[in-house]
Write a protein that holds these residues in place. Sequence first.
Motif, PDB file in Angstrom:
ATOM      1  N   ILE A 296       0.843  -1.199   0.000  1.00 51.52           N
ATOM      2  CA  ILE A 296       0.000   0.000   0.000  1.00 51.52           C
ATOM      3  C   ILE A 296       0.877   1.247   0.000  1.00 51.52           C
ATOM      4  O   ILE A 296       0.650   2.188  -0.766  1.00 51.52           O
ATOM      5  N   GLY A 297       1.890   1.252   0.856  1.00 58.60           N
ATOM      6  CA  GLY A 297       2.788   2.408   0.927  1.00 58.60           C
ATOM      7  C   GLY A 297       3.504   2.650  -0.382  1.00 58.60           C
ATOM      8  O   GLY A 297       3.614   3.793  -0.846  1.00 58.60           O
ATOM      9  N   LEU A 298       3.982   1.593  -1.001  1.00 54.41           N
ATOM     10  CA  LEU A 298       4.687   1.726  -2.275  1.00 54.41           C
ATOM     11  C   LEU A 298       3.768   2.259  -3.364  1.00 54.41           C
ATOM     12  O   LEU A 298       4.128   3.189  -4.102  1.00 54.41           O
ATOM     13  N   GLU A 299       2.578   1.692  -3.458  1.00 53.91           N
ATOM     14  CA  GLU A 299       1.621   2.177  -4.462  1.00 53.91           C
ATOM     15  C   GLU A 299       1.276   3.647  -4.225  1.00 53.91           C
ATOM     16  O   GLU A 299       1.157   4.435  -5.166  1.00 53.91           O
ATOM     17  N   ALA A 300       1.118   4.018  -2.962  1.00 54.99           N
ATOM     18  CA  ALA A 300       0.772   5.407  -2.636  1.00 54.99           C
ATOM     19  C   ALA A 300       1.897   6.367  -2.994  1.00 54.99           C
ATOM     20  O   ALA A 300       1.640   7.524  -3.339  1.00 54.99           O
ATOM     21  N   CYS A 301       3.131   5.907  -2.943  1.00 57.12           N
ATOM     22  CA  CYS A 301       4.261   6.757  -3.334  1.00 57.12           C
ATOM     23  C   CYS A 301       4.253   7.028  -4.833  1.00 57.12           C
ATOM     24  O   CYS A 301       4.567   8.133  -5.270  1.00 57.12           O
ATOM     25  N   PHE A 302       3.897   6.010  -5.602  1.00 50.48           N
ATOM     26  CA  PHE A 302       3.937   6.148  -7.051  1.00 50.48           C
ATOM     27  C   PHE A 302       2.662   6.727  -7.648  1.00 50.48           C
ATOM     28  O   PHE A 302       2.700   7.275  -8.748  1.00 50.48           O
ATOM     29  N   ALA A 303       1.548   6.617  -6.950  1.00 51.22           N
ATOM     30  CA  ALA A 303       0.281   7.147  -7.458  1.00 51.22           C
ATOM     31  C   ALA A 303      -0.491   7.812  -6.332  1.00 51.22           C
ATOM     32  O   ALA A 303      -1.577   7.361  -5.954  1.00 51.22           O
TER      33      ALA A 303
END
Length: 195
Positions: free
Chosen positions: A162-169
């Motif tokens: 979730i954190g990674l996806e939130a960083c990219f989008a």
Amino acid sequence: MPIIVDREERRAHVVEIAFDLVADQGIEALTFREIAAAAGCSTSIVSHYFRNKNELLFRVYQLANERANARMAAMRDQGLPLLACFDAILPVSPQAQANWRVWLAFWARAHMEPAYLEERRSAAEGALALYRALLAQALGQDADDPALELPARRLLAAVAGIGLEACFAPEDWTAERMHQVLGVVLADLGVHVAG
């Protein structure tokens, strides 16, 4: 009379400045000159506390892990609901967003350099233990129960994803969406999530 300088305090200040610079500009843009300018001191003072850039960068990486764990533990100690505790890790606040930018900047090093890999493993083990304790508390179980190992790992993977996806989008992964997705994961693990 000479000015008395607290060595550890000054060293910590240099690391905090370097942390902010890495979060804002990345690893490659970081120089002792830039750190010295931001700290209002000379490059010789920075090099007095750190032999080289790699030593300083490693300490920045450790600081990112320490800050995240400290925020998470503080939220747990406040007795906040489990879902709210994860705001300490998920990139919903400026502090957590900075942590994610620093983590992302170091991922290649964690893959290639043994010291970073070991720090990453240690941080993951610490997070796993904390997540297991949080789950145990939320489920009314003993934290040492081996049955919590897999759910804690699932939670660790979910938070990282979730954190990674939130960083990219970030426009797609708002705080509300992060909470919704993590809430589903927690509910699947048997944790009551208000809402």
